[in-house]
Motif scaffolding. Structure first.
Motif, PDB file in Angstrom:
ATOM      1  N   ASP A 512       0.822  -1.220   0.000  1.00  0.00           N
ATOM      2  CA  ASP A 512       0.000   0.000   0.000  1.00  0.00           C
ATOM      3  C   ASP A 512       0.847   1.258   0.000  1.00  0.00           C
ATOM      4  OD1 ASP A 512       0.979  -0.013   2.568  1.00  0.00           O
ATOM      5  OD2 ASP A 512      -0.965   0.146   3.555  1.00  0.00           O
ATOM      6  N   GLN A 513       2.178   1.091   0.197  1.00  0.00           N
ATOM      7  CA  GLN A 513       3.124   2.207   0.174  1.00  0.00           C
ATOM      8  C   GLN A 513       2.711   3.325   1.125  1.00  0.00           C
ATOM      9  OE1 GLN A 513       3.559   3.350  -3.959  1.00  0.00           O
ATOM     10  NE2 GLN A 513       4.747   1.523  -4.462  1.00  0.00           N
ATOM     11  N   ARG A 514       2.347   2.910   2.331  1.00  0.00           N
ATOM     12  CA  ARG A 514       1.964   3.880   3.357  1.00  0.00           C
ATOM     13  C   ARG A 514       2.830   3.681   4.609  1.00  0.00           C
ATOM     14  NH1 ARG A 514      -4.458   5.013   4.112  1.00  0.00           N
ATOM     15  NH2 ARG A 514      -5.089   5.161   1.922  1.00  0.00           N
ATOM     16  N   TRP A 515       3.103   4.807   5.263  1.00  0.00           N
ATOM     17  CA  TRP A 515       3.774   4.764   6.556  1.00  0.00           C
ATOM     18  C   TRP A 515       2.724   4.658   7.670  1.00  0.00           C
ATOM     19  CZ3 TRP A 515       8.789   4.197   7.653  1.00  0.00           C
ATOM     20  CH2 TRP A 515       9.726   4.448   6.632  1.00  0.00           C
ATOM     21  N   LYS A 516       3.047   3.874   8.697  1.00  0.00           N
ATOM     22  CA  LYS A 516       2.243   3.802   9.903  1.00  0.00           C
ATOM     23  C   LYS A 516       3.153   4.129  11.089  1.00  0.00           C
ATOM     24  CE  LYS A 516       0.215   1.067   6.773  1.00  0.00           C
ATOM     25  NZ  LYS A 516       0.890   0.546   5.556  1.00  0.00           N
ATOM     26  N   TYR A 517       2.582   4.705  12.101  1.00  0.00           N
ATOM     27  CA  TYR A 517       3.432   5.060  13.224  1.00  0.00           C
ATOM     28  C   TYR A 517       2.603   5.197  14.502  1.00  0.00           C
ATOM     29  CZ  TYR A 517       1.869   9.623  11.446  1.00  0.00           C
ATOM     30  OH  TYR A 517       1.120  10.668  10.974  1.00  0.00           O
ATOM     31  N   PHE A 518       3.324   5.234  15.602  1.00  0.00           N
ATOM     32  CA  PHE A 518       2.703   5.329  16.925  1.00  0.00           C
ATOM     33  C   PHE A 518       3.634   6.133  17.820  1.00  0.00           C
ATOM     34  CE2 PHE A 518       2.622   3.630  21.300  1.00  0.00           C
ATOM     35  CZ  PHE A 518       1.321   3.923  21.654  1.00  0.00           C
ATOM     36  N   LEU A 519       3.036   6.965  18.669  1.00  0.00           N
ATOM     37  CA  LEU A 519       3.809   7.755  19.627  1.00  0.00           C
ATOM     38  C   LEU A 519       2.970   7.941  20.880  1.00  0.00           C
ATOM     39  CD1 LEU A 519       6.359   9.448  20.252  1.00  0.00           C
ATOM     40  CD2 LEU A 519       5.146  11.431  19.304  1.00  0.00           C
ATOM     41  N   SER A 520       3.585   7.682  22.023  1.00  0.00           N
ATOM     42  CA  SER A 520       2.868   7.877  23.284  1.00  0.00           C
ATOM     43  C   SER A 520       3.814   8.444  24.330  1.00  0.00           C
ATOM     44  CB  SER A 520       2.273   6.559  23.797  1.00  0.00           C
ATOM     45  OG  SER A 520       3.281   5.724  24.341  1.00  0.00           O
ATOM     46  N   GLY A 521       3.226   9.210  25.236  1.00  0.00           N
ATOM     47  CA  GLY A 521       3.958   9.731  26.387  1.00  0.00           C
ATOM     48  C   GLY A 521       3.163   9.443  27.643  1.00  0.00           C
ATOM     49  N   THR A 522       3.849   8.995  28.694  1.00  0.00           N
ATOM     50  CA  THR A 522       3.188   8.583  29.926  1.00  0.00           C
ATOM     51  C   THR A 522       3.840   9.270  31.114  1.00  0.00           C
ATOM     52  OG1 THR A 522       2.741   6.416  28.948  1.00  0.00           O
ATOM     53  CG2 THR A 522       2.487   6.615  31.336  1.00  0.00           C
ATOM     54  N   TYR A 523       2.996   9.715  32.045  1.00  0.00           N
ATOM     55  CA  TYR A 523       3.473  10.331  33.282  1.00  0.00           C
ATOM     56  C   TYR A 523       3.007   9.480  34.450  1.00  0.00           C
ATOM     57  CZ  TYR A 523       3.914  13.604  37.172  1.00  0.00           C
ATOM     58  OH  TYR A 523       4.229  14.186  38.365  1.00  0.00           O
ATOM     59  N   SER A 524       3.955   8.980  35.226  1.00  0.00           N
ATOM     60  CA  SER A 524       3.645   8.154  36.394  1.00  0.00           C
ATOM     61  C   SER A 524       3.380   9.033  37.594  1.00  0.00           C
ATOM     62  CB  SER A 524       4.802   7.190  36.683  1.00  0.00           C
ATOM     63  OG  SER A 524       4.553   6.452  37.859  1.00  0.00           O
ATOM     64  N   ILE A 525       2.159   9.002  38.076  1.00  0.00           N
ATOM     65  CA  ILE A 525       1.768   9.883  39.179  1.00  0.00           C
ATOM     66  C   ILE A 525       2.378   9.432  40.494  1.00  0.00           C
ATOM     67  CG2 ILE A 525      -0.228  10.737  40.487  1.00  0.00           C
ATOM     68  CD1 ILE A 525      -1.830  10.558  37.894  1.00  0.00           C
ATOM     69  N   ASN A 526       2.502   8.121  40.687  1.00  0.00           N
ATOM     70  CA  ASN A 526       3.039   7.625  41.959  1.00  0.00           C
ATOM     71  C   ASN A 526       4.562   7.449  41.925  1.00  0.00           C
ATOM     72  OD1 ASN A 526       3.225   5.424  40.293  1.00  0.00           O
ATOM     73  ND2 ASN A 526       1.920   4.083  41.539  1.00  0.00           N
TER      74      ASN A 526
END
Length: 856
Positions: A512-526
């Protein structure tokens, strides 16, 4: 254990021992093995429970109920001593270092026979009726309640818990090799006393000192851990998860309980309520300790392949009918994987009130690939010691509030002097060096390099300190939409920060000649790692990727290479753009909630189309955008986890797990096109049925309020791979059934070999039988039926225009399977039968599915 615990095993025991096996060059010591039969010289009948030992050692065994025995030891033993109460003891010469057969006739000794109080004749057919041994055991069973701590209104005691693992049968020549000189400090720390005839190299040790409290009415338990200490392998293991998993394998043994859980299996106690139906009992001898007279009672399974013990107990002859001492082992023919030897020794001590309380419990197990104790393996021992019993001290009600187990703040900071005076038993010379040896080992560059390589091989991640790359099984995959797909990603680790985490990947499809991607940011409260219990964090993420409607996987990446292989037609996919914000909060009592926000844009891919009835085929397909708010509550009392590199895996226990989720779509918010509400709930529980194995039961239901097109309906979990998936319908096609209200039940039962163990061929193969049943009832209200509402998207069709998506109407979807587990000790293979809806296109009535498992 399913695939998840299979991975758990590799990340614990194998990963822990893998390097040490590698650097130690395991070799087989010279082994002397003797088999044979002990015969009564007067009657020519087999003589059970005779004692056989290598002369000059403590290495011995007893003959079974058929008089046969096998004795193995690593050494040059040349004499065998055989004895039995009431018979003349004899010594036989044997050939050192060889396997041989020695049959022995024991002659009665008239003088000793006069001293025997009770002895069961061997010629009579065994019966429970009028059997003094069975009458005695029934007295023990009837007095069980009064001989347990639960008999008292209040009870308290101190417990010392020691768990140790070693590599067994290591050649002593290994440390002399030049390549291993740098590891000499570790390889020379041998223990030759714990397991006679074997050399043990200790590699893991943990200790705990606790105060335990019990209240009968209302029943409540409280454990305060005063001190704990264990080997730390650093970043390569989750120490809490490893400890939890090993303690589960070596569970505490309560002989007064009907079932005893060991090595992921349930064993029937020899003093269980229905034990006389499964065991044979023989009166052996009498013993006097102080003023107490005890009767020795031997017990063996009626069927040697059942999950039962064999051994000997001593029972008091006073009004208590209490067990004063018991030794347990298992028949070598039992359907138990990897365990070459298992011994459990319990000792009870009489308290001031005349009752007997457990004083010491010692469990030893030798694991290995080879039989007969030959070759290298892993040896584990758990020792529990109890003292300071008190049965008359009450505590106020508030004392029992809160968590049933509490760890004192300074429990892991106790000085060496505390341990010297607090251990109920001192450590052996080899055990006392484990902590410092492993600390030295993990600082060695060669050890770190090897462990990183093994971690990448088994867990799929390559660590670069604050960042790790993986998982490796997603680097390459393929599917009909993307064709050949490459992916590369990774995530930060707690070495960078315990507060902030990031995860990402990028993938490219060459078709399909497409890029896929994922990005996440997490903040640990404890301020704790987000990969361990209890979690308390906020996460924001964006994902652009493909998805199969109706494929819902647990603990497995969807682009896992092995999932690329699918049956039938698999051409209806989605392109998804998903923005998410999630808040997760878990509590110590294992209640948790999750609050979420999601903006979801779905575009059809492959042969899938989003079209309304009046639109022609040439019209461009729609894009569906929704915005949702969700809240989920989950309660899993006493749930335990193993934390691996990729997933936190729950360990299935006997307690139920409840989940309730509510989702609301808001029309007009961020281009959302529909208003709707979705309510789902589920309950799952494992039921243990003693000798008949265990059953996993899951019940689930859901209801969608409002009018929505089929992509927003419940698309029931289907499976078109060749792997058996526990939570999916394994002969249902992707996107085959949709509902706006449904209820389902999933039953999976493992008999643990109860029937196969009684069939000659199957008994030898050690296969285990399993069955499952899945039923799904649901439907679609008229407002969500595209045939009655042209504003909704049409259900998908195939290239011939035949519908491929359906509703369940008034007939539930049903499938069942019969499986053979423990095939090659690693696989379960199921023959699956789909019972209805057979007229749908491209469906299979029968299928063979397999999955990797790991069970003891």
């Amino acid at each position: 254990m399913n695939y998840l615990l299979h991975s758990v095993f590799y990340r614990t025991v194998l990963l822990l021992s893998g390097l040490l096996f590698l650097i130690s060059g395991l070799t087989r010591a010279q082994t002397t093995t003797v088999t044979g039969t002990i015969i009564d010289g007067a009657t020519n009948q087999p003589l059970p429970f005779a004692n056989i030992v290598f002369v000059g050692t403590t290495i011995g065994t007893t003959s079974n109920d058929r008089g046969t025995y096998t004795l193995t030891g690593n050494g040059n033993y040349d004499k065998l001593a055989i004895s039995f109460l009431g018979y003349k003891s004899i010594t036989k010469s044997i050939t050192p270092g060889k396997s041989q057969q020695v049959t022995v006739r024991l002659e009665p000794d008239a003088q000793q026979l006069n001293e025997v109080v009770i002895r069961k004749g061997k010629q009579e057919r065994y019966r429970n009726k009028n059997n003094p041994a069975v009458e005695l055991i029934r007295n023990v069973i009837s007095h069980k309640e009064q001989n347990q701590i639960g008999h008292y209104a209040y009870a308290a005691y101190e417990e010392y818990d020691k768990l140790q693992f070693s590599l067994s049968s290591l050649s002593t020549k290994v440390s002399d090799r030049k390549i291993f000189q740098k590891y000499k400090f570790l390889l020379n720390n041998r223990d030759t006393t714990t397991l006679p005839g074997k050399s043990l190299l200790p590699v893991y040790l943990e200790e705990k000192v606790s105060d335990a409290y019990y209240r009968k009415d209302p029943q409540k338990e409280k454990v305060i851990i005063k001190a704990k200490k264990r080997v730390d392998f650093g970043q390569y293991f989750d120490s809490n998860g490893l400890s939890l998993y090993l303690n589960r394998m070596y569970s505490k043994v309560d002989i007064y309980s009907n079932s005893i859980f060991l090595m992921t299996n349930q064993f029937l106690s020899p003093i269980a309520t229905n034990a006389p139906l499964f065991y044979q009992y023989y009166l052996a001898d009498t013993l006097t300790i102080g003023k107490n007279k005890l009767i020795g009672l031997n017990f063996v399974p009626r069927n040697g392949t059942d999950m039962l013990f064999e051994g000997k107990m001593y029972v008091t002859l006073d009004s208590n009918y209490a067990v004063q001492k018991i030794n347990l082992t298992v028949n070598p023919k039992i359907n138990l994987n990897w365990v070459r030897d298992l011994q459990i020794r319990l000792q009870f001590e009489q308290n001031t009130d005349g009752k007997y309380y457990l004083n010491k419990s010692d469990m030893l197990a030798d694991f290995g690939l080879s039989k007969g104790g030959k070759g290298g393996g892993i040896f584990g021992q758990r020792t529990l010691s109890y003292r300071n019993y008190k049965t008359d001290e009450a505590h106020i009600d508030s004392f029992y509030d809160g968590q049933p187990q509490v760890v004192e703040a300074d429990a892991d900071k106790k000085p060496d002097q505390f341990w010297l005076v607090s251990r109920h038993d001192s450590l052996s010379a080899a055990e006392s060096k484990i902590y410092t040896n492993i600390d030295s080992l993990k600082r060695m560059p060669s050890f770190r390099r090897t462990m990183e390589a093994l971690t990448f091989l088994l867990a799929g991640y390559k660590s670069f300190g604050p960042f790790e790359m993986g998982p490796a099984n997603t680097f390459y995959s393929f599917n009909p939409v993307e064709g050949f797909r490459l992916r590369l990603g990774g995530r930060t680790t707690p070495e960078l920060s315990k507060r902030y985490y990031a995860e990402t990947y990028a993938a490219y499809g060459f078709k399909d000649q497409r890029w896929k991607y994922f990005l996440s940011g997490t903040y640990s409260i404890n301020n704790k790692t987000i990969y361990q219990f209890p979690q308390n964090y906020v996460r924001a993420s964006f994902q652009r990727d493909t998805k199969i409607p109706g494929q819902e996987l647990q603990f497995v990446q969807e682009d896992n290479f092995l999932l690329s292989f699918k049956r039938g037609v698999n051409d209806k996919w989605l392109y998804n753009d998903t923005w998410r914000i999630d808040y997760v909060h878990e509590f110590e009592n294992h209640f948790s909630y999750n609050i979420g926000f999601k903006n979801w844009q779905q575009s059809p891919a492959g042969a899938l189309q989003f079209k309304q009835p009046e639109e022609n085929d040439s019209a461009p397909s729609h894009t569906l955008t929704t915005t949702e708010f969700s809240v989920e509550a989950r309660w899993a009392p006493n749930e335990q986890f193993y934390q691996g590199k990729i997933y936190r895996v729950p360990i299935v226990g006997r307690y139920p797990v409840y989940t309730l989720r509510f989702t609301a779509g808001v029309k007009g918010l961020l281009n959302s096109t529909y208003n709707y509400q979705n309510l789902t709930g589920s309950i799952s529980k494992r039921f243990y049925l003693s000798q008949l194995g265990y059953t996993n039961v899951a019940v689930q239901g859901g209801y969608i309020f409002g009018q929505v097109p089929f992509p927003l309906l419940t698309i029931h979990r289907a499976n078109q791979t060749y792997a058996y998936q526990l939570n999916s319908y394994n002969l249902m096609n992707f996107l085959e059934f949709v509902s706006d209200h449904y209820a389902s039940v999933n039953i999976d039962h493992s008999f643990n070999g109860f029937f196969f163990n009684k069939i000659p061929l199957f008994k030898k193969l050690k296969w285990r039988e399993a069955i499952s049943f899945k039923a799904l009832y649901g439907g679609l209200r008229s407002q969500n039926d595209p045939q009655q509402n042209p504003s909704l998207y049409e259900f998908p069709t195939n290239a011939s225009g035949v519908l491929t998506t359906y509703t369940l109407n008034k007939t539930p979807y049903i499938e069942a399977s019969a499986g053979v587990a423990n095939v090659l000790k690693f696989f379960r293979i199921d023959l699956v039968k789909r019972l209805n809806y057979l007229d749908h296109p491209n469906v299979s009535q029968w299928g063979i599915r397999a999955r990797a498992t790991f069970d003891f």
